[in-house]
Design an enzyme around this catalytic site. Structure first.
Site, PDB file in Angstrom:
ATOM      1  N   ASP A 177       0.822  -1.209   0.000  1.00 29.70           N
ATOM      2  CA  ASP A 177       0.000   0.000   0.000  1.00 29.70           C
ATOM      3  C   ASP A 177       0.860   1.265   0.000  1.00 29.70           C
ATOM      4  OD1 ASP A 177      -2.426   1.403   0.020  1.00 29.70           O
ATOM      5  OD2 ASP A 177      -3.297   0.160   1.598  1.00 29.70           O
ATOM      6  N   ASP A 232      -9.826   3.560  -3.747  1.00 29.88           N
ATOM      7  CA  ASP A 232     -10.567   2.380  -3.289  1.00 29.88           C
ATOM      8  C   ASP A 232     -11.951   2.304  -3.910  1.00 29.88           C
ATOM      9  OD1 ASP A 232      -9.567   1.978   0.205  1.00 29.88           O
ATOM     10  OD2 ASP A 232      -8.491   1.669  -1.657  1.00 29.88           O
TER      11      ASP A 232
END
Length: 674
Positions: A177, A232
């Site tokens: 990430d 996202d």
């Protein structure tokens, strides 16, 4: 992508928290690691993995960091992969997301599993997953901490030791990430971890999750196996649609071993209909995207398993040629996307973005096939094969996708002719009133359809009467059976959406019986009041929103209904209107009785310095008014649109062309004059 500072915030706060954390660390006299803990070997251009898009599971979309994410869940998913045939369908990775680790490294600077979630440690879980013939994935961030609000240890400055630890545990897949990255260059950070993984000698698929911020499709092909192209996803039609639109133009970057990643699947999480989930799965497959299940399969419905285990659709995603589908057309929300397959066939997705059934069409030649007398055409959701003279056309339900695989096959005559079922006229009806509709059954095949009949059915209590013939002895290529219908909704029927179904029955020249159906939606509507009204006081025909529901008389807020704030633009507060989030579209029935829509529009103040949007008003498919791009710094703008004679008014908000990032938009003081 993780949305900081809390796990409930849904729009990206890119770089802000990382910069604040860096400042705090420096102020405290703490050294922030900016270099790897071991020297890098010579860069490797590829690891030979993920030659087709990875398939598996990731817990994040269904659990986030809640307590149900634990060892029992991970093992249970592995069991279900085997028991339900998902392993046989191609799913192999069972991936852990954030919150698997303890908040601090141990005395040896090593990562440790959270003992409450994983009492036996990660290696024991990996061993269990491997015993099922599956593979396991893990998560960390290319920063000092991961994205969870607790702040679990990230890998920045620990790349080599962490990579070796993952390898020692038997990890097969790493999701890396982007939170708390201290402003270190993205390419540098992700390259370091690539080299650290290579140094372990263990084959580990490398998933770069830097949210598309630095255009990874331009540079990550020699670094990772897949890279996120967007922020996202969330479990809503608007979110899925926005992400799909951002990912589709990037087809040239994808191929075996290096894939565009539009984020994980939401299929089965409950925020969309099964029709929308089939579209989600279809379009991810056409885009050659990773297929990572994001729902808790222990609670999944039969419909969810049916969607996720469709071998024919999975074969589109997993085709060895590795081509991502490309857009042929997208006029008016009617999308045609085609994907070249290794065997020379083409997959065509006819995708309907809009809130009502639409006819979408192309041809086999336009899709890239050679000119031929006829073609075979396989419907990958209906699992039926037809012949077509070259037309590729269907009436696609609202938010639906018809997925077809077409080939120039000499054996086309062995299959019955394809027919297209269509609807002309508006399926809008007032309670106690009648709508006049015309249906068509058109032969697309090279061979004739014989003994053709059409039937239209509606909800219990509705009257559906044919006003012209419902049958034809034969339909040659290109000819249609056209039938007029009178559809009456009973008096007192509540406003809302109701199902109609058109069914065609016919025979092929060889006598094969064929039955084809297409669902439509009829809308029971109420005429707007004379003189006009606030639109937030009128029922909506349809609504799609980028995050959470469209809110009436408040801002968009967060993902839950009713969690908005007073509509506020540039400090001005408005009592009435709609709060939305790009990409958004809301439709209202105006019954050809209204003349104008007016509003004060802009980015809601609840997002501070974030947000860029553009507003549009459409009248029966024609753009009647629009703004330019508005930012958080723009005061409320007056918007007025002439909607004279329109039956339907559609209010649209787009992201302003820069991707969705905190795009909260207000239709304030929103009125219609009738």
């Amino acid at each position: 992508m993780r949305h900081l500072p809390t796990r409930t915030t849904r729009t990206s706060h890119r770089g802000v928290i990382g910069a604040l954390l860096a400042g705090l660390l420096c102020a405290a006299g703490t050294t922030v690691p900016a270099v790897a803990d071991s020297p890098a070997p010579a860069p490797q251009a590829g690891n030979g993995l993920a030659l087709t898009p990875p398939m598996g599971f990731n817990n994040w979309n269904s659990t986030h960091c809640r307590a149900e994410f634990n060892e029992s869940m991970v093992k249970g998913i592995a069991d279900i992969f085997v028991e339900k045939g998902l392993k046989d369908a191609g799913y192999q990775y069972v991936n852990l997301d954030d919150c698997w680790a303890k908040p601090q490294r141990n005395a040896d600077r090593k990562l440790e599993a959270d003992p409450q979630r994983f009492p036996n440690g990660i290696k024991a879980v990996a061993d269990y997953v491997h015993s099922k013939g599956l593979k396991i994935g893990i998560y960390t961030s290319a920063g000092t901490k991961t994205c969870d609000s607790v702040g679990l240890p990230g890998a920045l400055g620990h790349e080599y030791s962490d990579a070796q630890q993952f390898a020692d545990w038997g990890v097969d897949y790493l999701k890396y990430d982007n939170c708390n990255n201290q402003g270190v260059d993205a390419k540098q950070r992700y390259t370091t971890m690539r080299d650290a993984l290579a140094a372990t000698g263990r084959p580990i698929v490398y998933s770069i999750c830097e949210w598309g911020e630095n255009k990874p499709w331009e540079w990550a092909g020699e670094i990772g196996n897949l890279w996120r192209t967007t922020g996202d996803i969330n479990d809503s039609w608007g979110s899925m649609l926005s992400i799909m639109k951002q990912n589709l133009p990037l087809a040239s970057a994808a191929g075996p071993g290096h894939w565009n990643d539009p984020d994980m699947l939401e299929v089965g999480n409950g925020g969309m209909t099964d029709t929308e989930y089939r579209t989600h799965f279809s379009m991810w497959s056409v885009m050659a995207a990773p297929l990572l299940i994001g729902s808790d399969l222990r609670k999944a419905s039969p419909e969810t398993f049916e969607i996720l285990s469709n071998h024919e659709v999975i074969a589109v995603d997993q085709d060895p040629l590795g081509k991502q589908g490309t857009v042929l057309s997208s006029t008016g929300g009617r999308w045609v996307v085609t994907k070249e397959m290794q065997d020379g066939s083409r997959v065509v997705a006819l995708f309907n973005e809009t809130g009502s059934a639409q006819r979408i069409s192309t041809t086999a030649e336009a899709a890239g096939l050679p000119k031929a007398t006829a073609y075979t055409m396989r419907d990958l959701w209906e699992h039926t094969t037809y012949n077509t003279a070259g037309s590729v056309s269907a009436t696609v339900p609202a938010h639906g996708t018809v997925l077809l695989r077409i080939a120039a096959d000499r054996k086309w005559a062995a299959h019955p002719p394809a027919v297209e079922l269509g609807l002309n006229g508006s399926p809008l009806v007032e309670a106690g009133g009648t709508a006049a509709l015309t249906t068509t059954v058109t032969d697309l095949g090279r061979t004739p359809a014989t003994k053709v009949s059409a039937a239209l059915t509606g909800p219990s209590g509705w009257q559906v009467k044919a006003a012209s013939p419902t049958g034809s002895p034969a339909l040659p290529t290109g000819r249609a059976l056209s039938t007029r219908w009178q559809v009456t909704a009973p008096a007192g029927t509540a406003t809302g959406t109701y199902d109609l179904t058109l069914t065609a029955r016919y025979r092929s020249p060889a006598g094969t019986r064929v039955r084809s159906t297409v669902p439509f939606q009829a809308h029971v509507v109420v005429a707007p009041p004379a003189g006009g009204s606030y639109l937030s006081d009128l029922p909506q025909l349809s609504a799609a929103n980028g995050y959470g529901p469209v809110e009436k008389d408040t801002s968009n807020g967060e993902s839950r209904a009713g969690d908005g704030n007073p509509l506020t633009i540039g400090g001005a507060v408005f009592a009435k209107g709609l709060g939305v989030h790009a990409d958004s579209a809301v439709e209202f029935y105006t019954g050809e009785a209204c003349s104008a829509v007016t509003a004060q529009v802009g980015v809601d103040d609840e997002k501070g310095t974030k947000g860029t949007v553009a507003f549009e008003v459409w009248a029966d498919g024609t753009k009647a008014a629009s703004t330019g791009v508005l930012t958080n710094a723009t005061p409320a703008q007056s918007l007025s649109a002439d909607v004279s004679g329109a039956q339907v008014v559609r209010l649209v908000v787009t992201d302003g062309g820069d991707g969705v990032d905190s795009d909260h938009a207000d239709w304030a003081d929103l009125r219609i004059t009738c």
